[in-house]
Design an enzyme around this catalytic site. Structure first.
Site, short mmCIF file in Angstrom:
data_model
loop_
_atom_site.label_atom_id
_atom_site.label_comp_id
_atom_site.label_asym_id
_atom_site.label_seq_id
_atom_site.Cartn_x
_atom_site.Cartn_y
_atom_site.Cartn_z
N ASN A 166 0.82 -1.37 -0.04
CA ASN A 166 -0.02 0.07 -0.01
C ASN A 166 0.78 1.23 -0.09
OD1 ASN A 166 -2.91 -1.10 0.51
ND2 ASN A 166 -1.54 -2.38 2.02
N GLU A 167 1.06 1.90 -1.23
CA GLU A 167 2.24 2.88 -1.49
C GLU A 167 1.49 4.10 -0.74
OE1 GLU A 167 4.90 1.60 -1.86
OE2 GLU A 167 5.26 0.61 -3.82
N SER A 168 2.16 5.31 -0.93
CA SER A 168 1.72 6.60 -0.64
C SER A 168 0.50 7.01 -1.34
CB SER A 168 2.86 7.53 -1.09
OG SER A 168 4.03 7.38 -0.13
N SER A 170 -2.38 5.47 -0.79
CA SER A 170 -3.59 4.45 -0.52
C SER A 170 -4.45 4.66 0.61
CB SER A 170 -2.68 3.03 0.10
OG SER A 170 -1.92 2.62 -0.65
#
Ligand code: F6R
Length: 351
Positions: A166-168, A170
């Protein structure tokens, strides 16, 4: 809101940290402590004839944990027969037996060495066709729900604050899904894939929502390179820019750090802001230098107000005036310079 609580492990008064954080001397000792907690939970569930649902991570952070769990199985009879595991993520596309697959990682580091039942191990499937992924992801979540949710979720943290993949950006209610990997994540992975060009651009990840629903969460972070993201996660605002910061809103989470990963925390950088200090010369030097740098002032220009407004009034009370502190620290630094313009040898420059 500033939370003030005491770290049970260290007795340390905290008022800058929004997440329960425990610091260990090194990652080895820390991993063993986490393994003890995992083993405690597995045994507690066994005693109650229950399954233990573990959420598992890959990457370098949990390697010591898995090694210790294998040791506990071999040497202390810890059984995994009641364990059901759900891994956080898998690169997409990815063959099961590829050198970089998380299936292979989990088998080599844990599953092949303990008595967990193969049908109880779940890892997102990197071999699906794109059309199959969406349904597969909602099935993955249904399987977790059917087991009553995750009892303990193990996490690492990306340099950008990602949890799982869950990258920046998300969202807190994001579901299990196919995601595009951040450039920073791909660069970190590129050494395993022999270059950025071979590094996958996408992955399947458990969403933030399911992670947040876990009954207990332990996040591990080692090394200086994680220290800045750890600080912003633990002390900063909750923000989608740093998805790990959502964990501030989880009521049963512990961050387990080694010394290096904790090195940017306020309690380490500026302990005088948190507790009654015994002001040693070394601490005074560190505090005064830090203050001068922060205020962008020469040491000799620091005023009483500068000390008071920056949480160092007890030092001021102890030492007299800002002039006394400034000149003391200034002289100490000056005396470390052995040649001109460090001062005339033998002259009194203490005023
Ligand atoms: C891996 C995962 C990632 C890693 C994170 C830290 O399953 O979910 O979020 O935990 O990228 O990676 P390491 O531990 O290699 O620093």
């Amino acid at each position: 809101m500033v939370k003030s609580s005491t770290d049970k492990a260290t007795g340390f008064e905290k008022c800058f940290e929004y997440i329960n954080t425990v610091i260990f001397e090194d990652s080895d000792t820390a991993s063993k402590a986490v393994a003890r907690e995992v083993a405690r939970l597995i045994r507690e569930k066994q005693d109650n004839q229950q399954y233990c649902v573990l959420g598992l991570a890959t990457g370098s952070s949990p390697k010591g944990l898995y090694a210790e769990l294998v040791r506990l199985h071999r040497e202390e009879g810890l059984s995994f027969a009641n364990v059901i595991s759900f891994n956080l993520d898998e690169y997409y596309p990815m063959e099961y037996d590829s050198i970089n697959s998380y299936v292979r990682f989990m088998k080599e580091l844990l599953f092949d060495h303990v008595d967990i039942q193969v049908q109880n191990c779940h890892i997102p499937d990197g071999t699906l066709s794109k059309q199959e992924i969406s349904e597969y992801c909602s099935d993955y979540e249904s399987k977790i729900e059917a087991r009553g949710g995750i009892d303990l979720q193990i996490l690492g943290i990306g340099g950008n604050g990602h949890i799982g993949f869950n990258e920046s950006g998300s969202l807190q209610n994001s579901r299990t899904r196919l995601v595009a990997l951040d450039y920073m994540t791909r660069v970190a992975a590129s050494k395993d894939f022999l270059g950025l060009i071979n590094t996958p651009r996408t992955a399947i990840t458990l969403g933030v929502k399911k992670i947040m629903e876990a009954k207990q969460v332990i996040l591990m972070a080692w090394g200086e390179k994680k220290s800045h993201v750890v600080k912003s996660t633990v002390e900063g605002e909750v923000s989608s820019k740093v998805p790990a910061s959502y964990l501030q809103e989880h009521n049963q989470v512990t961050f387990v750090l080694d010394k290096e990963a904790s090195s940017q925390l306020t309690r380490v950088q500026s302990p005088w802001l948190l507790e009654n200090m015994v002001w040693t010369d070394k601490m005074i030097r560190k505090a005064v230098l830090g203050l001068a740098l922060r205020l962008k002032k020469p040491i000799l220009m620091l005023t009483d107000d500068d000390y008071i407004e920056n949480g160092m009034s007890d030092l001021l009370a102890e030492e007299g005036t800002s002039y006394d502190i400034n000149i003391k620290v200034f002289n100490k630094l000056q005396n470390t310079i052995t040649v001109w313009p460090g001062g005339k040898p033998g002259s009194d420059d203490s005023k």
